[in-house]
Design a protein around this motif. Structure first.
Motif, mmCIF file in Angstrom:
data_model
loop_
_atom_site.group_PDB
_atom_site.id
_atom_site.type_symbol
_atom_site.label_atom_id
_atom_site.label_comp_id
_atom_site.label_asym_id
_atom_site.label_seq_id
_atom_site.Cartn_x
_atom_site.Cartn_y
_atom_site.Cartn_z
ATOM 1 N N GLN A 1 0.478 -0.506 -0.034
ATOM 2 C CA GLN A 1 -0.240 -0.145 -0.267
ATOM 3 C C GLN A 1 0.844 1.130 -0.523
ATOM 4 N N ALA A 2 1.850 1.483 0.348
ATOM 5 C CA ALA A 2 2.802 2.368 0.477
ATOM 6 C C ALA A 2 3.387 2.582 -0.820
ATOM 7 N N ILE A 3 3.737 1.744 -1.246
ATOM 8 C CA ILE A 3 4.753 1.482 -2.813
ATOM 9 C C ILE A 3 3.801 2.410 -3.239
ATOM 10 N N VAL A 4 1.919 1.571 -3.695
ATOM 11 C CA VAL A 4 0.885 2.297 -4.580
ATOM 12 C C VAL A 4 1.094 4.373 -3.941
ATOM 13 N N THR A 5 1.153 4.193 -2.732
ATOM 14 C CA THR A 5 0.235 6.517 -2.523
ATOM 15 C C THR A 5 2.341 6.152 -2.862
ATOM 16 N N GLU B 1 1.786 9.262 -5.971
ATOM 17 C CA GLU B 1 2.719 10.510 -6.205
ATOM 18 C C GLU B 1 3.611 10.532 -7.322
ATOM 19 N N LEU B 2 4.150 10.045 -8.059
ATOM 20 C CA LEU B 2 5.220 10.187 -9.080
ATOM 21 C C LEU B 2 4.243 10.668 -10.159
ATOM 22 N N ILE B 3 2.891 10.613 -9.820
ATOM 23 C CA ILE B 3 1.921 10.858 -11.653
ATOM 24 C C ILE B 3 1.979 12.383 -11.619
ATOM 25 N N SER B 4 2.210 12.946 -11.127
ATOM 26 C CA SER B 4 2.853 14.021 -11.498
ATOM 27 C C SER B 4 3.708 14.922 -11.448
ATOM 28 N N ALA B 5 4.605 14.234 -10.876
ATOM 29 C CA ALA B 5 6.368 14.330 -10.553
ATOM 30 C C ALA B 5 7.469 14.596 -11.758
ATOM 31 N N GLU B 6 8.114 15.789 -11.398
ATOM 32 C CA GLU B 6 8.616 16.085 -12.705
ATOM 33 C C GLU B 6 10.297 15.933 -12.289
ATOM 34 N N PRO B 7 11.027 15.661 -12.537
ATOM 35 C CA PRO B 7 11.169 15.331 -14.120
ATOM 36 C C PRO B 7 10.539 14.302 -14.608
ATOM 37 N N LEU B 8 10.101 14.077 -15.534
ATOM 38 C CA LEU B 8 10.088 12.524 -16.046
ATOM 39 C C LEU B 8 10.797 11.604 -15.933
ATOM 40 N N THR B 9 11.610 11.358 -16.511
ATOM 41 C CA THR B 9 12.860 10.636 -16.276
ATOM 42 C C THR B 9 13.511 10.194 -15.111
ATOM 43 N N ASP B 10 12.968 10.970 -13.587
ATOM 44 C CA ASP B 10 13.659 10.309 -12.615
ATOM 45 C C ASP B 10 11.774 9.385 -11.756
ATOM 46 N N ALA B 11 10.671 10.353 -12.517
ATOM 47 C CA ALA B 11 10.032 9.829 -11.943
ATOM 48 C C ALA B 11 10.041 8.279 -12.323
ATOM 49 N N MET B 12 10.374 8.132 -14.392
ATOM 50 C CA MET B 12 9.965 6.690 -14.572
ATOM 51 C C MET B 12 10.773 5.469 -14.023
ATOM 52 N N GLN C 1 -1.793 0.829 -12.249
ATOM 53 C CA GLN C 1 -2.672 2.536 -12.604
ATOM 54 C C GLN C 1 -1.751 3.115 -12.708
ATOM 55 N N ALA C 2 -1.460 3.358 -11.081
ATOM 56 C CA ALA C 2 -0.020 4.112 -10.955
ATOM 57 C C ALA C 2 0.734 4.311 -12.131
ATOM 58 N N CYS C 3 1.480 3.167 -12.226
ATOM 59 C CA CYS C 3 2.568 3.302 -13.444
ATOM 60 C C CYS C 3 2.736 3.456 -15.064
ATOM 61 N N ASP C 4 0.808 2.966 -15.415
ATOM 62 C CA ASP C 4 1.155 3.189 -16.653
ATOM 63 C C ASP C 4 0.531 4.560 -16.809
ATOM 64 N N ALA C 5 -0.309 4.973 -15.588
ATOM 65 C CA ALA C 5 -0.239 6.637 -15.670
ATOM 66 C C ALA C 5 1.005 7.194 -16.074
ATOM 67 N N ILE C 6 2.399 7.254 -14.848
ATOM 68 C CA ILE C 6 3.411 7.412 -15.040
ATOM 69 C C ILE C 6 4.054 6.953 -16.549
ATOM 70 N N PHE C 7 3.916 5.811 -17.054
ATOM 71 C CA PHE C 7 4.417 5.785 -18.637
ATOM 72 C C PHE C 7 3.722 6.151 -20.009
ATOM 73 N N ALA C 8 2.707 6.651 -19.351
ATOM 74 C CA ALA C 8 1.754 7.382 -20.296
ATOM 75 C C ALA C 8 2.147 8.596 -20.295
ATOM 76 N N ARG C 9 2.989 9.553 -19.132
ATOM 77 C CA ARG C 9 3.487 10.020 -19.650
ATOM 78 C C ARG C 9 4.232 10.777 -20.868
ATOM 79 N N ARG C 10 5.158 9.444 -20.877
ATOM 80 C CA ARG C 10 6.060 9.499 -21.541
ATOM 81 C C ARG C 10 5.535 9.098 -23.137
ATOM 82 N N GLU C 11 4.545 8.537 -23.191
ATOM 83 C CA GLU C 11 4.672 8.194 -24.531
ATOM 84 C C GLU C 11 3.558 9.920 -25.100
ATOM 85 N N GLN C 12 3.334 10.456 -24.108
ATOM 86 C CA GLN C 12 2.692 11.692 -24.614
ATOM 87 C C GLN C 12 4.159 12.690 -24.573
#
Length: 831
Positions: free
Chosen positions: A576-580, A584-595, A625-636
């Motif tokens: 659950q802590a990992i999910v949280t 939080e990384l979904i909107s984190a910058e920079p994207l490379t560090d978030a990934m 879902q959280a990881c998909d959202a993070i890597f979806a930013r990379r796709e964008q």
């Protein structure tokens, strides 16, 4: 010759460059070797760690062949057990790795030995099963039981790894053998019992006959003790029933017993009735006796005679036995005509109460007979007879005819029901006999047998002993095949019970001895699952025996579940802590560090231990879902970059097409410089691969074209200077400043040597007359190059020096037109 000199110059230049290049190359090789060694050591350590971590068999096979060291390969080969992989490894290791080849060959041999031993045990088990089955079918009874004991002892030595089917087959066969032994013993015992029963029946008939004969000749004035006779009847009845149970009694023998016992019972019942009316007879006799003590027929009354006759009817004394004195008295009194004095009736209220009870019972008996209820009717008739015996003659008389009528109706109903149920009972016998011949499932056959027996019981049984014996014999025959099955099932239940006891014992030891602070939870969870599976597989078991064991097993599982659930909840909190963190990384910058952090979280997720399946799925879906959202930013981002690349490609492509046209048209340098400047604005890394390659090619072509134009311009300038020098000396201020800095400007100039040197630089031939001098110059240049610390940067620079010497030569020096033309031709060939 010129080609020879070029090879000499090239070879010399290479030799001069060798020491520095060799040092650099050796340094690079040393660094590469050091890096390779470090990488190899890391890979070896990783492989050793993988071998010690008990990897999958496929991984061991890979390490046994591709391990970097012999130790890695040997360890991997030693832990390999999969036979297919072993064959694959030994095939690859043959001729390449002798150590691995020997280890794998020994492992394969061990597996073959184990398999051979298992095959031998399996063959022995099958032989024992077949021998047991053959003995079960055999008709040879010689040493039957010792042979069976030998088979059982041999089976115990191979039973440990036998399958449930094999155990069931062997137990079924041995149970058939035991059943045959038991049947033989039973047959022998039955024969002994039959003989004993026959002897008991003979003794019973003899005793009854002797008793009847003795009763018929005994002095009637001293009758035998009724208690003794009644006891004799009961004991002999029990003796006869026991002696005739489960045996065929001949009809004459049974008839003889029925006649003797009925005669004796009639005698006893008649004496019982006589005992009950003794007082009445005494009173009748007293009332009928005159004062002098003699009986005068003329003085006896008619009423006394009537009462005596009624008593004689009630007593119903058997004619085959001598008459006792009270019967003779009654018969005498019954012959009188004179009315006797009334006899006083004792206990009138009790007689009236019994009469009321008798009337009520007769009414109930009449109702039961009307409703065709034979069993209740028989019980009511029995009660009626018991009460009738307690009534005196006066109270019995009103109920006599009614009682006789209802008794006859009861007998008729009994005969009618026997007539109605006999065909049904015969049909049940036939069904049971047919069932005995059917090879159906023992469970179903036993159920059907019970149903037929219930139907027989509901029909009220049968008074026909032969019909009952037929039904019972058919039932025994039908149930015979079920005995072995249920016996084998019973043994299987005991075996399963023992298995469950062992499971409980092992589980209890594990729970008690486990180090819960440092335990492999995945192994613990697998133990929990395996215990449940093996417990479920150990079925069927006897419910009564299994009940306390089931309670103990449930308690142990409850304890183990508590430990596992605590660990699962801890791990679920970590996830659950990992999910949280991932959310939080979904909107984190920079994207490379978030990934990068998301990938680290995935690794942490995999390292977490056991969890509940349902909760783990929920957490995994949220984490995914959280990881998909993070890597979806990379796709964008990739999409935006792709669009930017397409736009840049489109703009650069237009410039490149203009550059191609300009290069093919030999455009002047101004236009090429303008195109070069436009292209310099764009970063090649922002272009697609194909456009970037084309961009590099065009830039190279533009650079070459610019250099060529600059070279042509410089050569034109140089040739112009040479031609101008042929007409008049050139002022030093009209030439480039660097020309004036050459060392030999003030020395005498040899125009022939300058022309020859220029031709050497341009690789142009010299006239035959100058060949000797050209050779000397070349040798001189070679010697100078060997001793020089530096060399000229390019042939163009050397040519410029020669042009400067030519143009700035002293005014007193003059060159012929031929040399001037040779100089110009050599310079033009440099292009």
């Amino acid at each position: 010759m010129a080609a020879l000199l070029r090879r000499l110059f090239k070879s010399r230049t290479t030799k001069l460059k060798t020491p520095a290049a060799a040092v650099n190359k050796q340094l690079q090789q040393a660094e590469a070797a050091k890096s390779a060694k470090e990488d190899r050591d890391a890979r070896i350590a990783k492989q050793l760690e993988a071998v010690q971590g008990m990897p999958a068999q496929t991984k061991l096979a890979e390490l046994a062949i591709g391990g970097l060291t012999a130790e890695v390969r040997s360890r991997a080969a030693s832990d390999l057990r999969d036979e297919d992989l072993l064959h694959d490894v030994i095939r690859q290791a043959k001729g390449r790795d002798k150590g691995v080849f020997q280890i794998v060959r020994q492992t394969l041999q061990q597996l073959r030995d184990v398999q051979a031993a298992q095959n031998e045990l399996e063959e022995k088990r099958q032989q024992l099963i077949q021998q047991a089955q053959d003995q079960a079918r055999s008709e040879d009874n010689t040493l039957y039981e010792p042979r069976l004991d030998t088979l059982i002892k041999q089976w115990k030595s191979v039973e440990i790894d036998a399958s449930n089917e094999q155990i069931t087959e062997f137990l079924g066969a041995t149970h058939q053998c035991r059943e045959r032994i038991r049947q033989g013993q039973q047959q022998q015992l039955q024969k002994q019992q039959q003989d004993e029963k026959l002897d008991q029946r003979k003794q019973t008939l003899t005793l009854l006959d002797e008793t009847l004969i003795q009763l018929k000749i005994d002095d009637t004035r001293e009758p035998p003790t009724l208690t003794a006779l009644d006891a004799l009847l009961k004991t002999q009845l029990n003796r006869w029933l026991e002696a005739s149970e489960n045996t065929d009694v001949s009809a004459p023998e049974q008839s003889r017993y029925n006649t003797a016992s009925a005669a004796l019972r009639a005698y006893v019942e008649a004496h019982e009735r006589l005992t009950q009316v003794q007082e009445q007879i005494a009173k009748l006799a007293t009332n009928a006796v005159p004062g002098d003590g003699t009986i005068d027929d003329a003085e006896l009354g008619v009423e006394t005679a009537e009462q005596a006759k009624a008593l004689l009817v009630i007593l119903d004394w058997p004619t085959t036995f001598p008459r006792p004195e009270p019967i003779i008295v009654l018969q005498t009194l019954a012959k009188q005509r004179k009315k006797a004095e009334p006899v006083e009736q004792p206990d009138l209220p009790r007689q009236n109460s019994l009469s009321a009870d008798l009337d009520r019972l007769l009414t109930e008996l009449d109702s039961a007979l009307e409703n065709k209820q034979l069993k209740p009717a028989k019980q009511l008739l029995k009660n009626v007879q018991q009460i009738s015996k307690k009534l005196d003659s006066r109270h019995q008389k009103p109920f006599f005819a009614r009682t006789q009528l209802l008794q006859g109706q009861c007998n008729e109903l009994s005969d009618w029901q026997g007539f109605a149920t006999t065909p049904k009972q015969i049909a049940l016998c036939e069904q049971m006999e047919h069932l005995a011949e059917q090879p159906i499932d023992p469970e179903a056959k036993a159920t059907h047998i019970k149903e037929l027996q219930e139907e027989w019981k509901n029909l009220g049984g049968s008074s026909d002993r032969l019909l009952w014996a037929r039904f019972r014999q058919a039932s025994d025959a039908a149930y015979e095949p079920c005995k072995a099955y249920f016996a084998a099932k019973s043994d299987l239940k005991h075996a399963n019970l023992a298995t469950r006891q062992l499971i409980c014992q092992q589980l209890q030891e594990f729970v008690a001895q486990a180090d819960w602070s440092n335990i492999d939870w995945k192994v613990t969870e697998r133990i929990h699952q395996t215990a449940r599976q093996e417990w479920k597989a150990a079925w069927p078991v006897e419910f009564r025996d299994n009940r306390p064991l089931q309670k103990k097993f449930d308690e142990l599982l409850k304890q183990l579940d508590a430990k596992l659930n605590d660990e699962r909840q801890r791990n679920e909190a970590l996830k659950q802590a990992i999910v949280t963190s991932a959310e939080e990384l979904i909107s984190a910058e920079p994207l490379t560090d978030a990934m990068a952090q998301a990938k680290e979280l995935q690794g942490h997720w995999q390292a977490i231990g056991i969890t509940r399946h349902r909760e783990d799925r929920k957490l995994w879906q949220a984490f995914r879902q959280a990881c998909d959202a993070i890597f979806a930013r990379r796709e964008q981002e990739n999409s935006r970059q792709k669009q930017a690349v397409m736009a840049a490609d489109e703009q650069v492509t237009n410039i490149l097409e203009r550059a191609d046209q300009a290069l093919s048209a030999s455009t002047n340098s101004d236009e090429l410089n303008a195109i070069w400047t436009e292209l310099a604005i764009y970063n090649p890394e922002a272009l697609s691969t194909s456009t970037r390659d084309r961009y590099s090619d065009v830039r190279q072509r533009l650079h070459t074209a610019k250099q060529r134009q600059e070279l042509i311009a410089r050569l034109q300038q140089w040739t112009g200077c040479i031609q101008a020098r042929g007409q008049a000396p050139i002022d030093r201020t009209d030439v480039p400043l660097e020309w004036t800095k050459f060392n030999q400007l003030d020395q005498p100039i040899d125009f022939q040597e300058l022309a020859i040197r220029t031709e050497i630089l341009a690789d142009q031939p010299s006239p035959a007359a100058d060949q000797r001098k050209r050779l000397e110059i070349q040798v001189q240049r070679l010697a100078q190059s060997i001793g020089a610390a530096e060399q000229s940067t390019s042939p163009l620079t050397d040519a410029e020096k020669l042009v400067a010497l030519w143009c700035l030569a002293p005014a007193s020096a003059a060159a012929s037109k031929e040399l001037e033309q040779r100089m110009v031709n050599a310079l033009e060939s440099l292009v």
